[in-house]
Enzyme design. Structure first.
Site, mmCIF file in Angstrom:
data_model
loop_
_atom_site.group_PDB
_atom_site.id
_atom_site.type_symbol
_atom_site.label_atom_id
_atom_site.label_comp_id
_atom_site.label_asym_id
_atom_site.label_seq_id
_atom_site.Cartn_x
_atom_site.Cartn_y
_atom_site.Cartn_z
ATOM 1 N N GLY A 227 16.630 -38.574 10.302
ATOM 2 C CA GLY A 227 15.151 -37.850 10.565
ATOM 3 C C GLY A 227 15.167 -37.169 11.635
ATOM 4 O O GLY A 227 16.184 -36.595 12.264
ATOM 5 N N SER A 228 13.940 -37.003 12.135
ATOM 6 C CA SER A 228 13.881 -36.118 13.581
ATOM 7 C C SER A 228 14.383 -36.696 14.796
ATOM 8 O O SER A 228 14.423 -37.793 14.828
ATOM 9 C CB SER A 228 12.167 -35.890 13.548
ATOM 10 O OG SER A 228 11.519 -36.960 13.746
ATOM 11 N N THR A 229 14.555 -35.830 15.645
ATOM 12 C CA THR A 229 15.244 -36.427 16.740
ATOM 13 C C THR A 229 13.995 -37.187 17.693
ATOM 14 O O THR A 229 14.523 -38.209 18.376
ATOM 15 C CB THR A 229 15.509 -35.076 17.677
ATOM 16 O OG1 THR A 229 16.459 -34.338 17.102
ATOM 17 C CG2 THR A 229 16.111 -35.495 19.145
ATOM 18 N N THR A 231 11.746 -39.109 16.471
ATOM 19 C CA THR A 231 11.568 -40.472 15.883
ATOM 20 C C THR A 231 12.921 -41.197 15.994
ATOM 21 O O THR A 231 13.011 -42.272 16.680
ATOM 22 C CB THR A 231 11.558 -40.535 14.347
ATOM 23 O OG1 THR A 231 10.339 -39.710 14.028
ATOM 24 C CG2 THR A 231 11.281 -41.946 13.611
ATOM 25 N N GLY A 232 13.976 -40.530 16.198
ATOM 26 C CA GLY A 232 15.292 -41.102 16.682
ATOM 27 C C GLY A 232 15.379 -41.814 17.806
ATOM 28 O O GLY A 232 15.775 -42.901 18.039
ATOM 29 N N GLU A 249 21.070 -40.101 12.426
ATOM 30 C CA GLU A 249 21.432 -38.476 12.048
ATOM 31 C C GLU A 249 20.057 -37.748 12.269
ATOM 32 O O GLU A 249 19.169 -37.880 11.533
ATOM 33 C CB GLU A 249 21.806 -38.498 10.739
ATOM 34 C CG GLU A 249 23.112 -39.430 10.230
ATOM 35 C CD GLU A 249 24.093 -38.993 10.589
ATOM 36 O OE1 GLU A 249 24.287 -37.762 11.118
ATOM 37 O OE2 GLU A 249 25.429 -39.553 10.675
HETATM 38 P P1 NAD Z 1 10.459 -38.605 10.493
HETATM 39 O O1 NAD Z 1 11.585 -38.688 11.705
HETATM 40 O O2 NAD Z 1 9.422 -38.092 10.552
HETATM 41 O O3 NAD Z 1 10.841 -39.464 9.538
HETATM 42 C C1 NAD Z 1 12.003 -40.201 8.912
HETATM 43 C C2 NAD Z 1 11.770 -41.652 8.535
HETATM 44 O O4 NAD Z 1 11.761 -42.403 9.731
HETATM 45 C C3 NAD Z 1 10.682 -41.737 7.437
HETATM 46 O O5 NAD Z 1 11.269 -42.640 6.596
HETATM 47 C C4 NAD Z 1 9.683 -42.407 8.501
HETATM 48 O O6 NAD Z 1 8.748 -43.097 7.920
HETATM 49 C C5 NAD Z 1 10.282 -43.083 9.604
HETATM 50 N N1 NAD Z 1 9.669 -43.334 10.723
HETATM 51 C C6 NAD Z 1 8.835 -42.603 11.397
HETATM 52 N N2 NAD Z 1 8.419 -43.122 12.728
HETATM 53 C C7 NAD Z 1 9.339 -44.336 12.912
HETATM 54 C C8 NAD Z 1 9.351 -44.994 13.766
HETATM 55 N N3 NAD Z 1 8.894 -45.261 14.870
HETATM 56 N N4 NAD Z 1 10.265 -46.295 13.444
HETATM 57 C C9 NAD Z 1 10.902 -46.276 12.370
HETATM 58 N N5 NAD Z 1 10.928 -45.491 11.466
HETATM 59 C C10 NAD Z 1 10.051 -44.408 11.473
HETATM 60 O O7 NAD Z 1 11.765 -37.447 9.957
HETATM 61 P P2 NAD Z 1 11.181 -36.539 8.446
HETATM 62 O O8 NAD Z 1 10.109 -35.558 8.932
HETATM 63 O O9 NAD Z 1 11.141 -37.290 7.395
HETATM 64 O O10 NAD Z 1 12.710 -35.494 8.414
HETATM 65 C C11 NAD Z 1 12.817 -34.230 8.907
HETATM 66 C C12 NAD Z 1 13.880 -34.222 10.072
HETATM 67 O O11 NAD Z 1 14.948 -35.086 9.743
HETATM 68 C C13 NAD Z 1 14.432 -32.893 10.410
HETATM 69 O O12 NAD Z 1 14.308 -32.875 11.845
HETATM 70 C C14 NAD Z 1 15.667 -32.840 9.994
HETATM 71 O O13 NAD Z 1 16.590 -32.141 10.674
HETATM 72 C C15 NAD Z 1 16.247 -34.493 10.159
HETATM 73 N N6 NAD Z 1 17.353 -34.635 9.017
HETATM 74 C C16 NAD Z 1 18.409 -35.065 9.751
HETATM 75 C C17 NAD Z 1 19.609 -35.043 8.763
HETATM 76 C C18 NAD Z 1 20.869 -35.582 9.593
HETATM 77 O O14 NAD Z 1 21.769 -36.161 8.807
HETATM 78 N N7 NAD Z 1 21.102 -35.338 10.366
HETATM 79 C C19 NAD Z 1 19.472 -35.165 7.346
HETATM 80 C C20 NAD Z 1 18.136 -34.870 6.962
HETATM 81 C C21 NAD Z 1 17.138 -34.567 7.851
#
Ligand code: NAD
Length: 476
Positions: A227-229, A231-232, A249
């Site tokens: 997901g996003s940096t 949130t990571g 990731e």
């Molecule tokens: P996001 O971080 O908003 O959400 C991803 C997931 O995390 C969702 O299931 C969400 O419900 C969950 N989440 C949100 N907050 C959380 C928390 N505090 N604790 C635990 N879980 C939580 O990301 P997004 O908007 O769904 O995805 C887009 C981003 O993901 C982009 O920045 C994209 O570049 C990145 N991405 C990376 C990869 C990779 O492999 N590196 C692949 C696909 C997408």
């Protein structure tokens, strides 16, 4: 496999301990092409999560003891079940994610392939030392219960890409899809219930509440997050509390460097496609395009002409390339980035404005040679707006390409493969492609450096990331 054909793709449940359950309250996401509601899905509660964790811990006791070949057979059967339902999955993926049907089909096929190929990898013990009186063996033992947290751009592949290595290496996994795209993942849970013992693969949908609970849950040993940096970082902070292992990731802002010796007609369709798949909502799409100044004008004009041929519309239409962006939040973010065209006085040579319509459609937009510090260069767009920039000096373009917090992927395009490799070796990214971009494979590790992530998924290194290594010292 008899029960597999009974799965219907219109109603949606959690899968906990191989039982299909729902919750007192439900929610739904929107079809991004129409903004019409998709079907209801559960809003899992803390008690659902506890139930799933307890079931997974119980299942782990016997699942982890099975031989790798027994587990391999199950993961492969899961892949076959996905392939059997390829049409239903592809339709559902278009409905929930918005991507063009042919791109949904690619994702479904990759998901089947990942399940069939990841268990072909062998994670063997390693002999670290073998002397007359002692042998030291490194073993790779499963961690226990893994939570897989998945984003909305590849809801199926990124769930499968966590399930297959986690359970093959002997773990149990609980998948939490993005609230924007829970549908395919919930069906994966149902399918898994026809194949794996109870508690091995479980799927819970949420409204954003369950992810944080997973990261602090004492019964979960590892978080695999995509997901996003931002949130990571939050996840890593939360995981510190219970010292969980994490694989992150995260986002990317991939550069591509195009050298002066390329065959423009040959590479432009490839580079444009690799900038715009899934309407550019891919972590490793080309997001900054550096073109040698001596071919810039010709390249730009070919790029504009090719991009004009890519049709925008509902993913269900057969010849569509650009579907809508996936959700309201992303649409607003992309619209905000489009305002920088005016505020920073940029030069859009294709597109440049977004017209409101029934879905979250964004006009494909090319920006001619913006400054390096413009938002469209600095930020991960995650929508079809691409900056094309000139370069003249090799050292200088490497510095510009590396001038980013992100480090997921990068590519160099040249007929001189040695030169391209020399440039590529200086790029700060987890993957570097020479004359391609966004290639992934189940046997090749994948992940980012800098703010694009920690750890690797897939390949042997990915399998190891779901294990802890144990050193066994054997006195002979
Ligand atoms: P996001 O971080 O908003 O959400 C991803 C997931 O995390 C969702 O299931 C969400 O419900 C969950 N989440 C949100 N907050 C959380 C928390 N505090 N604790 C635990 N879980 C939580 O990301 P997004 O908007 O769904 O995805 C887009 C981003 O993901 C982009 O920045 C994209 O570049 C990145 N991405 C990376 C990869 C990779 O492999 N590196 C692949 C696909 C997408």
């Amino acid at each position: 496999m008899g029960s597999i054909s009974k799965i219907d793709f219109t109603t949606f449940y959690n899968t906990i301990n191989n039982e299909l359950t729902t919750t007192p309250t439900t929610r739904h996401s929107l079809n991004p092409a129409t903004r019409k509601p998709n079907p209801p899905v559960p809003i899992s509660t803390a008690s659902d999560l506890n139930h799933a964790v307890t079931s997974a811990r119980t299942a782990f006791k016997s699942w982890s003891k099975l031989s790798p070949s027994d587990r391999r057979a199950k993961v492969i059967a899961f892949g076959e079940a996905i392939s059997l339902h390829a049409e239903e999955f592809a339709d559902l993926l278009v409905q929930e994610q918005g991507k063009a049907r042919f791109q949904a089909t690619i994702e479904v096929n990759m998901s089947g392939t990942w399940c069939k190929q990841i268990p072909q990898l062998e994670l063997n013990d390693e002999i670290l030392q073998d002397t007359a009186d002692q042998r030291v063996i490194q073993r790779f033992t499963p961690m226990g219960v893994v939570a897989g947290i998945v984003p909305w751009n590849f809801p199926l592949l990124l769930a499968v890409g966590k399930i297959a290595p986690a359970v093959y290496t002997g773990n149990c996994i609980i998948i939490k899809p993005s609230p924007f795209t829970p549908y395919c993942a919930l069906k994966l849970g149902e399918l898994a219930a026809t194949i794996f013992p109870p508690g091995v693969v479980q799927v819970l949908s949420d409204d954003g509440n369950i992810g944080p609970l997973m990261t602090t849950h004492p019964g979960i040993n590892k978080i695999s997050f995509t997901g996003s940096t931002e949130t990571g970082k939050r996840i890593m902070r939360n995981c510190a509390e219970t010292l969980k292992s994490v694989t992150l990731e995260l986002g990317g802002n991939d550069p591509a460097i195009v050298c002066e010796d390329v065959d423009i007609d040959e590479v432009v369709p490839q580079i444009a496609t690799l900038s715009f798949l899934v309407s550019a909502q891919v972590c490793m799409m080309i997001k900054r395009l550096y073109i040698h100044e001596s071919i810039y004008d010709k390249f730009l004009s070919a790029f504009i002409n090719f991009t004009k041929t890519l049709k925008t519309g509902h993913g269900t239409e057969p010849d569509v390339f650009f579907g809508p962006v996936q959700n309201e939040m992303q649409y607003e973010k992309v619209k905000d980035l489009f305002t920088s065209i005016q505020t920073e006085n940029l030069n859009p040579v294709l597109g440049g404005t977004i017209t409101d319509s029934e879905g979250y459609f964004v006009t494909p937009t090319l920006i001619d040679n913006p400054p390096d510090d413009s938002r469209v260069v600095k930020e991960e767009a995650f929508g079809p707006i691409l900056p094309l920039m000139k370069w003249s000096n090799e050292e200088e373009v490497i510095v510009r390409a590396n001038d980013s917090e992100s480090g997921l992927g990068a590519s160099v395009w040249s007929k001189d493969v040695e030169r391209a490799q020399r440039i590529g070796a200086q790029l700060e990214s987890g993957s570097v492609w020479i004359n391609s971009h966004f290639q992934v494979a189940p046997n090749i590790p994948f992940g980012g450096v800098k703010s694009s992530g920690i750890g690797r998924e897939w390949g042997i290194e990915g399998l190891k990331s779901y294990t802890q290594s144990q050193m066994m010292w054997v006195k002979k």
